[in-house]
Design an enzyme around this catalytic site. Structure first.
Site, PDB file in Angstrom:
ATOM      1  N   LYS A  49     -31.107 -37.681  -1.242  1.00  0.00           N
ATOM      2  CA  LYS A  49     -30.881 -36.218  -1.125  1.00  0.00           C
ATOM      3  C   LYS A  49     -32.469 -35.615  -1.512  1.00  0.00           C
ATOM      4  O   LYS A  49     -32.800 -34.619  -1.096  1.00  0.00           O
ATOM      5  CB  LYS A  49     -30.055 -35.914  -2.400  1.00  0.00           C
ATOM      6  CG  LYS A  49     -28.474 -36.247  -2.313  1.00  0.00           C
ATOM      7  CD  LYS A  49     -27.699 -36.189  -3.511  1.00  0.00           C
ATOM      8  CE  LYS A  49     -26.200 -36.575  -3.112  1.00  0.00           C
ATOM      9  NZ  LYS A  49     -25.456 -36.951  -4.325  1.00  0.00           N
ATOM     10  N   GLN A  93     -25.229 -36.467 -10.545  1.00  0.00           N
ATOM     11  CA  GLN A  93     -24.872 -37.801  -9.684  1.00  0.00           C
ATOM     12  C   GLN A  93     -23.797 -38.311 -10.766  1.00  0.00           C
ATOM     13  O   GLN A  93     -23.689 -38.731 -11.696  1.00  0.00           O
ATOM     14  CB  GLN A  93     -26.039 -38.591  -9.405  1.00  0.00           C
ATOM     15  CG  GLN A  93     -25.814 -39.674  -8.433  1.00  0.00           C
ATOM     16  CD  GLN A  93     -25.185 -39.219  -7.059  1.00  0.00           C
ATOM     17  OE1 GLN A  93     -25.850 -38.241  -6.434  1.00  0.00           O
ATOM     18  NE2 GLN A  93     -24.022 -39.596  -6.660  1.00  0.00           N
ATOM     19  N   ASP A 116     -22.591 -28.573  -6.065  1.00  0.00           N
ATOM     20  CA  ASP A 116     -21.485 -29.507  -5.501  1.00  0.00           C
ATOM     21  C   ASP A 116     -20.205 -28.785  -5.381  1.00  0.00           C
ATOM     22  O   ASP A 116     -19.403 -29.378  -4.766  1.00  0.00           O
ATOM     23  CB  ASP A 116     -21.362 -30.803  -6.586  1.00  0.00           C
ATOM     24  CG  ASP A 116     -22.105 -31.979  -6.208  1.00  0.00           C
ATOM     25  OD1 ASP A 116     -22.246 -32.194  -4.770  1.00  0.00           O
ATOM     26  OD2 ASP A 116     -22.398 -32.695  -6.999  1.00  0.00           O
TER      27      ASP A 116
END
Ligand code: NDP
Length: 286
Positions: A49, A93, A116
């Site tokens: 990422k 994460q 997200d």
């Protein structure tokens, strides 16, 4: 034989568009990635990422906390990042260590920085059709679907899996696109029959090659979200990644299908970058 939807290429084009947009609009997007513990897969995801972010002109910082960090430690970091004007995207994460409740952490993120799209405010907005940050994997599924089908209206879509991060939000997006949507899960009766009636099949269950070729309706479009590592029958001692769909069998019946790897996976990261850029644009314009 099915048309293979090339997620790598679609993702590359999206990243290129984002890089051009960042440069043209002189944006300075900032992404903060929070990594708690030493999960090896998470380390790889976070590295990927960060690298992809750099390529499109997003500054990314990874904030690492030890596996023993408390929930309050993580909340304090989120609070700091919420206030930081240089950060307009925050990604925690998952999975988190067992002492930390993921939903509590996600709910602490400023919804405008929730790239997200997992915050209850963004999930709620999505479900009532308000503008929001849309979860990355479902967004990627829709972009890939549109590579194969220009008009989704009236299509019967089956979503296999009902998780908050894939199944439910992708079902919302299909509904917004005027599909007739069914969500199937582990208690669904006669799954093969449900699959056989679907013009669009989105598989997100996490079971290698679970969906058989003869469950696929002739001419259906299949989006395989699953990422499963299995022993490679062709190479002793090696492993390989496969999806939730028996790809070889399904491609003889489907009109189009995404491969694993190289399908939804690259799109998830590209859509994370897209959300981060959108969030930076909103900050600039607001
Ligand atoms: P979850 O484990 O959270 O959810 C799995 C879902 O599948 C559940 O709703 C479960 O039903 C359902 N399910 C499990 N077994 C069966 C079965 N035998 N028959 C029917 N339904 C079943 O998974 P995620 O949604 O997080 O992920 C799904 C897959 O997608 C995984 O392989 C994951 O690695 C992958 N993934 C890939 C991403 C990408 O970027 N390509 C991103 C995110 C995930 P129930 O609710 O009844 O238990």
């Amino acid at each position: 034989m099915a048309f293979i939807i090339d997620g790598k290429e679609v993702a590359r084009k999206l990243r290129q568009q984002l890089a051009e947009q960042v440069a043209a609009e002189k944006l300075s997007p900032g992404l903060a990635v929070v990594l708690v513990g030493e999960n090896p897969a998470s380390q790889v995801y976070v590295r990927n990422k960060a690298r992809a972010a750099g390529e499109v002109g997003i500054t990314s910082d990874t904030h690492r906390l030890s596996a023993e960090a408390t929930q309050d430690d993580v909340l304090a970091l989120i609070e700091k990042l919420n206030k930081d004007k240089n950060v307009n995207g925050i990604l925690v994460q998952l999975p988190l260590p067992p002492q930390i409740d993921a939903l509590t952490i996600i709910a602490a993120i400023d919804p405008e920085k929730d790239v997200d799209g997992f915050h209850p405010v963004n999930a709620g907005r999505l479900s009532i059709g308000m503008p929001c940050l849309v979860p990355c994997t479902p967004q990627g599924c829709m972009l890939l679907l549109r590579e194969a089908l220009s008009n989704l209206e009236g299509k019967r879509a089956l979503v296999l899996g009902r998780s908050n991060i894939v199944g439910k939000p992708v079902a919302q997006l299909l509904l917004q696109a005027n599909c007739t949507v069914t969500i199937a899960h582990s208690r669904t009766k006669d799954l093969p029959a449900e699959c056989l009636s679907a013009d669009i099949l989105i598989a997100a269950i996490g079971k290698p090659a679970f969906v058989r070729g003869d469950w696929i309706k002739d001419g259906a479009v299949v989006i395989d979200v699953g990422i499963n590592r299995i022993d490679d029958p062709a190479q002793e001692g090696k492993t390989k990644l496969v999806g939730d769909v028996d790809f070889a069998a399904a491609q003889t019946r489907a009109a189009a299908i995404t491969p694993v790897p190289g399908g939804v996976g690259p799109m998830t990261i590209a859509c994370l970058l897209k959300n981060t850029v959108e969030s930076a644009r909103k900050r600039t314009s607001g």
